[in-house]
Design an enzyme around this catalytic site. Structure first.
Site, PDB file in Angstrom:
ATOM      1  N   ILE B 472      64.341   5.377  21.148  1.00 38.76           N
ATOM      2  CA  ILE B 472      63.762   4.189  21.767  1.00 38.76           C
ATOM      3  C   ILE B 472      62.430   3.817  21.121  1.00 38.76           C
ATOM      4  O   ILE B 472      61.738   2.927  21.582  1.00 38.76           O
ATOM      5  CB  ILE B 472      63.624   4.331  23.296  1.00 38.76           C
ATOM      6  N   ILE B 611      53.872  21.211  18.014  1.00 41.78           N
ATOM      7  CA  ILE B 611      54.063  19.802  17.713  1.00 41.78           C
ATOM      8  C   ILE B 611      54.939  19.686  16.468  1.00 41.78           C
ATOM      9  O   ILE B 611      54.527  20.011  15.358  1.00 41.78           O
ATOM     10  CB  ILE B 611      52.701  19.090  17.512  1.00 41.78           C
ATOM     11  N   PRO B 614      53.808  15.771  13.850  1.00 43.22           N
ATOM     12  CA  PRO B 614      52.436  15.428  14.267  1.00 43.22           C
ATOM     13  C   PRO B 614      52.111  13.944  14.207  1.00 43.22           C
ATOM     14  O   PRO B 614      51.441  13.421  15.094  1.00 43.22           O
ATOM     15  CB  PRO B 614      51.571  16.211  13.268  1.00 43.22           C
ATOM     16  N   LYS B 615      52.595  13.282  13.178  1.00 42.57           N
ATOM     17  CA  LYS B 615      52.223  11.876  13.031  1.00 42.57           C
ATOM     18  C   LYS B 615      52.801  11.022  14.161  1.00 42.57           C
ATOM     19  O   LYS B 615      52.100  10.228  14.792  1.00 42.57           O
ATOM     20  CB  LYS B 615      52.723  11.358  11.680  1.00 42.57           C
ATOM     21  N   GLN B 620      52.724   8.755  19.900  1.00 41.28           N
ATOM     22  CA  GLN B 620      53.348   8.783  21.220  1.00 41.28           C
ATOM     23  C   GLN B 620      52.290   9.016  22.308  1.00 41.28           C
ATOM     24  O   GLN B 620      52.326   8.375  23.360  1.00 41.28           O
ATOM     25  CB  GLN B 620      54.407   9.880  21.265  1.00 41.28           C
ATOM     26  N   LYS B 683      57.747  21.349  23.408  1.00 41.86           N
ATOM     27  CA  LYS B 683      58.044  20.768  24.717  1.00 41.86           C
ATOM     28  C   LYS B 683      57.849  19.257  24.631  1.00 41.86           C
ATOM     29  O   LYS B 683      57.181  18.750  23.743  1.00 41.86           O
ATOM     30  CB  LYS B 683      57.098  21.345  25.775  1.00 41.86           C
ATOM     31  N   GLY B 684      58.429  18.552  25.590  1.00 42.50           N
ATOM     32  CA  GLY B 684      58.365  17.094  25.568  1.00 42.50           C
ATOM     33  C   GLY B 684      56.975  16.564  25.843  1.00 42.50           C
ATOM     34  O   GLY B 684      56.115  17.266  26.385  1.00 42.50           O
ATOM     35  N   GLU B 687      56.368  11.619  28.704  1.00 41.69           N
ATOM     36  CA  GLU B 687      55.901  11.259  30.044  1.00 41.69           C
ATOM     37  C   GLU B 687      54.439  11.648  30.240  1.00 41.69           C
ATOM     38  O   GLU B 687      53.639  10.865  30.743  1.00 41.69           O
ATOM     39  CB  GLU B 687      56.755  11.936  31.131  1.00 41.69           C
TER      40      GLU B 687
END
Ligand code: FES
Ligand code: FES
Lengths: 214, 721
Positions: B472, B611, B614-615, B620, B683-684, B687
């Site tokens: 997305i 990570i 990283p970029k 994000q 990890k995500g 959010e």
């Protein structure tokens, strides 16, 4: 037909012609209606000759040079430059984000000036030069702004990006990229919902400070 | 699980976005941009009442308008077979079901499509739709959550139903220091730049190809197959690029089914692009939510009890719930916690998850209340959080798979210059502006689901990786390429091709809930690892770690070597609680005369394992922070409840941050791998990038002005009141 060639202008002189066209359309619609079987949702519109004639009357000739390529077109006057590019010329790099001049996703250059193509009726760029994102790179060689956007990751989803880049190039050309604050101000017509603004500002600064030809 | 790398991988700049060139040249194809012969365009006519019955609808003029192929209404629309059998075409979030368009004469919300015009051009369809006239029998509608709070009830189903209680939450009442406050988060609308798109084309009587703006091609494929009673493999869904979604393309919405239905009827490709107005009430929104936090602490700042209550809106026909109050259960080491979650049905369309779903709303209340408590205690808000740091999960007693929150506090505080913050609000000024510093914490579950990935080494030297996942915009393709390149160190990034967004590829979950890097990344890692092993077997013992793959394949006369691997999280994870954390730090300037708030500096720290990319990760985090600033300072879907209609359903009136609103933002990463979650230790972070930010801004505004704004957005009128 002769005065129609000049393009549609909503002045008084053209009123009678407009009405004549409307009348004709009304009649042709009536014919179509007779041909309709009630209760059937589908109408094979393409078979109706009267409508083809009507459609021809609804169209206007227009000559536009897009990314250096001349196009001789016949279009409905209500078609926006944005929809012309995307739906008829299949140049889909220019994006639709709102259709109301509020987001900048549809930014292109018309004779070198940045404009919102969704607010520009295609008829009004008759004889003018349009540059869209597809016309920015020279073949495989990216424009410095495109390079800088990649380097600084000036996007996430990429949907606002063509508009941002077209705006960014114009921002420098206009002389509105002399400081971070000025860049932010003059890039504020281009929304990025992904929030790439700091990266976009950095990309523009690099191009500006690098002194490359934009 | 295979051998895990136990070292901390180096934190580098990261590779450029693998689809960057396509995005900057306009070559990236979003769902509306596929060219099909005989393309037609669908435009909706919408209801201008909020509740009632359509007594008559006149479509004659529309049908006669030039270029019109069909006008669908509840009176003439062909049946959707899956609708008939009572099966819902898409999984609702909890109970009830999504609206079905054109099945009966009822109107359930303002702006509900009542007819769909299909014509041979967008302009003609738009014009014809404007000719449709309807008569209604109106009924009294209710759209105001606040006014209808008395109707609020616990959800009947779903994960977020049921009150929660541990210890004696009422203990807060007898505590030495107390906070009892109400907080409001208004409607927020995802408003991604790309409008919702469905392009459907039946290639045979029982086969349909769909280009859709979706966060999950597989779920869209299933929903359409179910609605039209087709074998799943007869539905092809392609989504190569998504222009942002933030949750609004997690479900298959009724207008998508209607588009497929219309394409069947006219026997030509039909393209539906929702207008910007329809983004507000057709594809979900963050629900209006009222909250109350009651908390108490001992004089030395130890929490003794918290009660967190929330009431949110939903539609009259479907329960939507989210984890608004859930973080309060495990965020701090408090012996007694109670949460209550209720929903109020209204005459609106169903809300849906929006970035940082539930938690973003909940964190605004909890993290504002923590700031209020620190203020009352006269201690630094970070200090209060450290005193109440949960070393193990207080909700279930489990250890955390990893948690470096204290380090994150420290990193962010250092970077923003927290030491300059004054404990007493309204005491710091710069050039006539009031200056304030604030912080807020975000948290979101970090799990790993199941995904299947095919990895193949081709004799051209290309490493081809395939799975159905969509991107997305966050950079999934880039992250996956990075993961693969760390395993196949001998293959240049340019030679790694990650193919996604196609329902015929091996299945991956829908992109949402910060799980893709972990879930799909884990599967990419496992597939690449197994492919590499297969290669080692091929060349026998003593093979080098970086063989010449092309040469080996040629020697063995193989066009390619491939594996397909399905993998998911380890069972070990059941013994742990796993979360990603963020800490947002904000410096604001508030103009004392006008109430204008300027965000002057932002530092967002993520504790989300290793990570991977990283970029893109940095972008994000920055993007989420900006979304959070929007939520804090400007975003609000405003309804005129007399008409049940939005008054600001466009980008000019629904404000989102623009360039002039946003300073440089520092995204920092603790970058400590958590190998329990997946072999990359990642990890995500999608959010947490947003969760906690709105509280950080509100807390900074309080620190600057001494005014506590508990109802978002923090607009100048509220500061001057
Ligand atoms: S599409 Fe033209 S400004 Fe938004
Ligand atoms: S990159 Fe997604 S909107 Fe700008």
């Amino acid at each position: 037909m002769k005065d129609l060639d000049k393009g549609f202008q909503a002045d008084e002189n053209h009123e009678p012609k407009e009405n004549a066209r409307r009348d004709f359309l009304k009649k042709s619609s009536l014919l179509t209606a007779v041909a309709l079987t009630p209760g059937v949702a589908v109408k094979a519109a393409e078979n109706h000759l009267d409508e083809k004639v009507a459609a021809a009357f609804e169209k206007m000739p227009v000559n536009i040079i897009v990314n250096g390529k001349p196009h001789k077109l016949s279009i409905e006057p209500r078609v926006t430059l944005l929809d012309l590019l995307r739906e008829q010329l299949h140049l889909t790099g220019t994006k639709k984000g709102c259709d109301y001049g509020q987001c900048g996703a549809c930014t292109v250059h018309v004779d070198g000036q940045r404009v919102n193509s969704c607010l520009t009726l295609a008829m009004t760029v008759d004889g003018k030069k349009v540059t869209s994102i597809e016309g920015l790179a020279k073949g495989d060689e990216l424009h410095p702004m495109q390079e800088a956007f990649i380097k600084h990751d000036g996007f996430q989803c990429g949907y606002c990006t063509p508009g941002q880049i077209m705006s960014a190039v114009a921002c420098i050309r206009e002389g509105h990229a002399n400081s971070e604050t000025e860049i932010r101000e003059y890039m504020s017509g281009n929304i990025c919902r992904c929030g790439a603004y700091p990266n976009i500002v950095n990309a523009i600064q690099e191009v500006k400070n690098g002194g490359q030809q934009v | 699980m295979k051998q895990q790398a136990q070292h901390t991988p180096p934190f580098t700049e990261g590779i450029n976005r693998v689809d960057g060139i396509m995005k900057v040249t306009g070559a990236a194809k979003y769902s509306a941009e596929y060219e099909l012969p005989g393309m037609t365009y669908a435009v909706f006519a919408i209801s201008n009442i909020t509740k009632g019955i359509i007594t008559s609808i006149d479509i004659k003029a529309a049908e006669r308008a030039p270029g019109v192929l069909a006008v669908l209404t509840h009176l003439n629309a062909p049946k959707v077979p899956g609708y008939e059998s009572g099966k819902d075409p898409s999984k609702p979030p909890t109970t009830g079901g999504p609206l079905k368009f054109f099945v009966d004469n009822t109107v359930k919300y303002n702006g509900q499509p009542i007819a769909m015009v299909v014509a041979d051009s967008f302009e003609r369809a738009t014009y014809a739709a404007s000719l449709i006239k309807a008569q209604y029998k109106k009924e009294q509608h209710e759209t105001d959550t606040e006014k209808n709070k008395f109707k609020a009830a616990a959800p009947k189903g779903g994960r977020n139903g049921g009150d929660y209680k541990r210890g004696t939450p009422d203990d807060w009442k007898t505590a030495a220091v107390k906070v009892e406050q109400e907080y409001v988060v208004p409607i927020n609308v995802h408003n991604p730049m790309e409008l919702s798109v469905t392009l459907a084309h039946w290639t045979a009587d029982d086969k349909v190809t769909v280009y859709a703006k979706t966060q999950g091609v597989k779920s869209t494929q299933n929903a359409i197959a179910q609605a039209f009673k087709l074998p799943v493999e007869n539905v092809q869904v392609t989504t190569k690029f998504v222009g942002g979604a933030f949750g609004n393309a997690l479900r298959t919405w009724p207008h998508e089914i209607a588009t497929v239905q219309a394409a069947k009827l006219v026997k030509r490709p039909v393209k539906t692009v929702l207008t910007r107005e329809l983004q507000f009430n057709t594809v979900g929104y963050r629900p209006y939510t009222w909250q109350k936090v009651s908390m108490g602490a001992s004089a030395d700042g130890k929490l003794t009890g918290i009660i967190h209550e929330a009431t949110a809106q939903t539609s009259s026909f479907e329960e939507f719930t989210e984890g608004t109050v859930n973080m309060t259960r495990f965020m701090y080491a408090c012996p007694s916690v109670g949460t209550v979650y209720k929903i109020t049905p209204l005459d609106v369309n169903t809300p849906t998850w929006m970035r940082g779903p539930g938690e973003a709303t909940g964190a605004f209340a909890l993290e504002s209340a923590m700031d209020e408590l620190a203020d009352k205690l006269g201690i630094d808000p970070i200090e209060l959080r450290i005193r109440n740091h949960a070393d193990t999960d207080p909700e279930n007693g489990k250890p955390f798979s990893s948690k470096n929150l204290k380090e994150a506090y420290e990193m962010g505080a250092d970077k923003i210059g927290w030491s300059k913050r004054k404990l007493k609000p309204g005491t710091l000024t710069e050039d006539g502006w009031l200056i304030g510093y604030g912080m807020g914490t975000g948290v979101f579950g970090a799990g790993r689901g199941r995904a299947t990935v095919k990895a193949a080494l081709l004799d051209s030297g290309t490493l081809l990786i395939q799975t159905s996942v969509t991107d997305i915009g966050v950079g999934t393709g880039t992250a996956m390429t990075q993961i693969a390149s760390e395993i196949f160190t001998g293959i240049p990034v340019k030679k790694i091709k990650f193919e996604l967004g196609d329902s015929s590829l091996p299945p991956s979950p829908t992109q949402g809930g910060s799980t893709i890097t972990s879930t799909v990344g884990g599967a990419v890692h496992d597939a690449c690892t197994q492919l590499k092993e297969k290669f080692q077997q091929l060349i026998g013992n003593g093979g080098t770690d970086k063989p010449d793959y092309v040469k080996v394949l040629k020697e063995k006369n193989l066009p390619q070597l491939e594996v397909t691997v399905t993998s998911s999280g380890s069972t070990e994870m059941r013994n742990f609680s796993s979360y990603s954390y963020s800490v947002h730090f904000v410096k604001v300037k508030v103009h004392p005369k006008t109430g204008v708030v300027r965000v002057d500096n932002v530092v967002s720290v993520a504790d989300s394992g290793h990570i991977v990319s990283p970029k893109t990760a940095r972008s994000q985090i920055i993007g989420g922070a900006i979304g959070g600033i929007g939520m804090a300072l400007m975003e609000e879907g405003i309804m005129d409840h007399r008409y049940g209609r939005y008054v600001n359903n466009n980008y000019a009136d629904y404000h989102v941050p623009i360039s002039a609103d946003i300073p440089q933002i520092d995204a920092l990463f603790v970058n400590k791998p958590d190998y329990r979650v997946n072999p990359m230790g990642a990890k995500g972070m999608g959010e947490i990038a947003l969760i906690g930010m709105s509280a950080a801004v509100a807390n900074a505004v309080y620190n600057a002005t001494g005014k506590r704004i508990r109802e978002l957005p923090i607009t100048p009128d509220k500061l001057l009141a």
